[in-house]
Design an enzyme around this catalytic site. Structure first.
Site, short mmCIF file in Angstrom:
data_model
loop_
_atom_site.label_atom_id
_atom_site.label_comp_id
_atom_site.label_asym_id
_atom_site.label_seq_id
_atom_site.Cartn_x
_atom_site.Cartn_y
_atom_site.Cartn_z
N HIS A 1 0.53 -1.33 0.63
CA HIS A 1 0.04 0.01 0.15
C HIS A 1 0.96 1.29 -0.35
CE1 HIS A 1 0.29 -0.17 4.77
NE2 HIS A 1 0.59 0.66 4.45
N ASP B 1 0.39 -7.73 1.08
CA ASP B 1 1.37 -6.27 1.24
C ASP B 1 2.36 -6.09 1.71
OD1 ASP B 1 0.46 -3.78 1.97
OD2 ASP B 1 -0.14 -3.20 3.59
N SER C 1 5.17 1.74 8.28
CA SER C 1 4.80 1.00 7.52
C SER C 1 5.95 0.48 6.54
CB SER C 1 3.39 1.41 6.21
OG SER C 1 2.52 0.94 6.74
#
Length: 589
Positions: A170, A201, A279
């Site tokens: 993402h 992911d 992230s």
């Protein structure tokens, strides 16, 4: 606990996990109002504390206390924290604390403060952790012939062997440009995206500039940690520009819901702070080896410090998949929906012996290879020789059990698995070829632009999770029409090319008077022929020689247009709305 409000008779919302990349607009200002600032040790420095006697104030100085020489010296002053700073030395983060105070009672000799080398805490080198800058240009699913305004985001990543960098999918989805910056460097290097794994992911990047790889040792992977093992999350979260380190322990290990991938895979829950910008950053064990990738956290008023990490088995599956196929092919699924067999009457009715355990197959995906051999009401007893319990779990590690879907996710697309089932009190074994899951309403379109077709102002498109989110927001599971949600949650594709085609909207014109209110309504048939997918619908309309175009919609709605008039009006409508083409490029081939 107060009662939660319920919408449309559905279950109340559960706490939602959120991905943690830091999004910014074009001027670099954070666009999310719900992001909490976090300060790392490398960003904050505590100033030295001066003794009270050196303080200067306004007005006259205070009078000296009388008989000061007779003050009680038996009272020991509390230690004063003099300094607390972060020192960088040869790429290592050094935290130093010195404590001073009048610790000597009735003595004129003051003990010297402890030496720096006796109190320092050395953190392993973080030079392999990089900051990821990405410019995204997302498709506009509500207006599929154009894209949304570009925006920027920053996240984290880390260097692994083979001149590669790992980050979250993402973090680079719908990218137009990706840049990487090393710790302590002022240079941003252009990166190339090698693979994007939407389900897990994870994304893999590389940099062509040789200078980027100089002086950096790649991160090594460690084994799957145990509960209460210490982990350190390293990255570049909001709150500053330099690297940040947060520590915690592994608090849970189970099959988790991956928000970005809309899948369920093995995941670690930790209590270390994971914030926007973390992230893609590594989670390191006490030996400095990577045991996971930070990717989402739980945001809810009733929870604190719940972060999630992609563990090494999922990471290694992604890497091995790419090395085998030179692209990402995904995680296979068994292609069945199953039911627990914990009820003793249910087990007896299904002909199970007292020592037999397993789960009952409710439905089978028509597009899955398993549909050729398995049947509804079969009892799955084992997968690849590992027995399945009545609650659908299998042994994992000492004192731990996990859902048997973990066994399936360890396989690769195209591999075979031995499935033992109980059918009519007879035990059967099947060697099944595993494949990826084909959804009627897909969770992702894997970088492709959305498909659309326009005739007489009617905009036809296909339904995906991204489309529902574009139309109804992040709470689409509560706000979208019930029929679309039912298909999203329960409908199965009957063939590989089946799609759910809807009238997205009607661009108002004279020819479509009376149809203006039709929106997000499924198209069932055209001129008596069932609509299988958008490409077949566009082909039937373009090649139609009948006098009328008749579209049969759900709720028994009927749209009728004159063929010649509709095709002639389409060009004017496209010109009015500045639409470059009546159909997307994928429908032209």
């Amino acid at each position: 606990m107060g009662d939660q409000k319920r919408k449309r008779g559905r279950k109340p919302k559960k706490p939602a996990a959120e991905t943690m990349d830091l999004q910014m607009n074009n001027i670099g200002v954070t666009s999310s109002a719900n992001i909490d600032d976090v300060f790392s040790v490398s960003n904050v420095e505590i100033e030295e504390v001066d003794p009270p006697t050196s303080r200067k104030g306004r007005g006259r100085p205070r009078k000296a206390a009388k008989h000061a020489e007779k003050a009680d010296t038996s009272v020991v002053a509390s230690p004063v924290r003099k300094t607390s700073r972060t020192v960088e030395n040869n790429g290592e983060c050094v935290i130093a604390v010195s404590v001073a105070g009048d610790l000597a009672r009735h003595s004129s000799v003051i003990e010297p403060p402890p030496r720096w080398e006796n109190v320092v805490k050395v953190v392993p080198s973080m030079d392999a952790v990089v900051k990821v800058f990405c410019v995204h240009t997302e498709p506009n699913f509500s207006l599929p012939w154009q894209r949304k305004r570009q925006y920027s985001s920053s996240s984290s990543g880390f260097i692994i062997s083979g001149r590669r960098v790992l980050t979250n999918a993402h973090s680079v989805e719908h990218h137009t440009q990706v840049k990487l910056k090393k710790r302590g460097s002022d240079t941003k290097y252009l990166a190339t995206v090698l693979a994007i794994g939407t389900e897990c992911d994870i994304a893999m990047l590389t940099v062509n500039d040789d200078e980027f790889w100089e002086g950096v040792s790649p991160v090594e992977f460690g084994s799957l940690p145990a509960l209460q093992d210490a982990v350190t999350v390293v990255g570049y979260p909001i709150g500053g520009d330099t690297i940040s380190v947060t520590s915690g322990v592994v608090s849970r290990m189970e099959i988790l819901s991956y928000v970005h991938g809309s899948t369920e895979l093995l995941g670690l829950q930790i209590d270390a702070a994971i914030n926007s910008g973390n992230s893609g950053g590594p989670a390191l064990n006490d030996k400095g080896k990577c045991v996971g990738i930070a990717f989402q956290s739980l945001k809810h008023e009733d929870v604190e410090n719940i972060g999630y990490v992609i563990p090494t088995p999922v990471i290694m599956h992604f890497i091995t998949d790419y090395e085998r196929n030179k692209e990402y092919t995904g995680f296979p699924t068994l292609g069945v929906e199953w039911q627990k067999m914990e009820n003793p009457d249910l087990r007896m009715a299904m002909g199970m012996a007292s020592d037999q355990k397993g789960v009952r197959i409710r439905r089978i995906e028509p597009t899955a290879p398993e549909s050729q051999v398995l049947k509804p009401s079969d009892i799955i007893l084992s997968f690849d020789g590992i027995d399945i319990a009545n609650d659908g779990t299998v042994p994992f590690r000492h004192g731990e059990r996990i859902g048997f879907s973990y066994l399936v996710s360890q396989k690769y697309t195209g591999e075979n698995a031995v499935v033992k089932v109980l059918r009519d009190s007879e035990i059967l074994e099947f060697n099944i070829k595993l494949a990826t899951h084909k959804r009627l309403i897909p969770a992702h379109i894997k970088g492709r632009p959305p498909s659309y077709y326009i005739i007489a102002g009617f905009v036809f498109t296909t339904v995906s999770v991204l489309y529902l989110r574009s139309e109804y927001g992040k709470d689409y599971e509560y706000d979208a029409p019930v029929k679309l949600l039912d298909k999203h949650l329960h409908a199965m594709a009957q063939s590989e090319d089946e799609q759910l085609v809807v009238v997205s909207q009607v661009l108002v014109a004279d020819i479509n008077i009376g149809y203006e209110d039709i929106v997000n309504t499924q198209v069932l048939a055209f001129n008596g022929q069932p609509v299988k997918n958008l490409k077949s619908l566009a082909s039937m309309v373009e090649n139609c020689n009948d006098e009328f175009l008749k579209f049969e919609l759900e709720y028994q709605q009927l749209v009728v247009l004159q063929t010649k008039t509709a095709k002639a009006a389409t060009l004017d409508i496209l010109t009015t709305h500045c639409i470059p083409s009546a159909m997307s490029d994928d429908l032209k081939t």
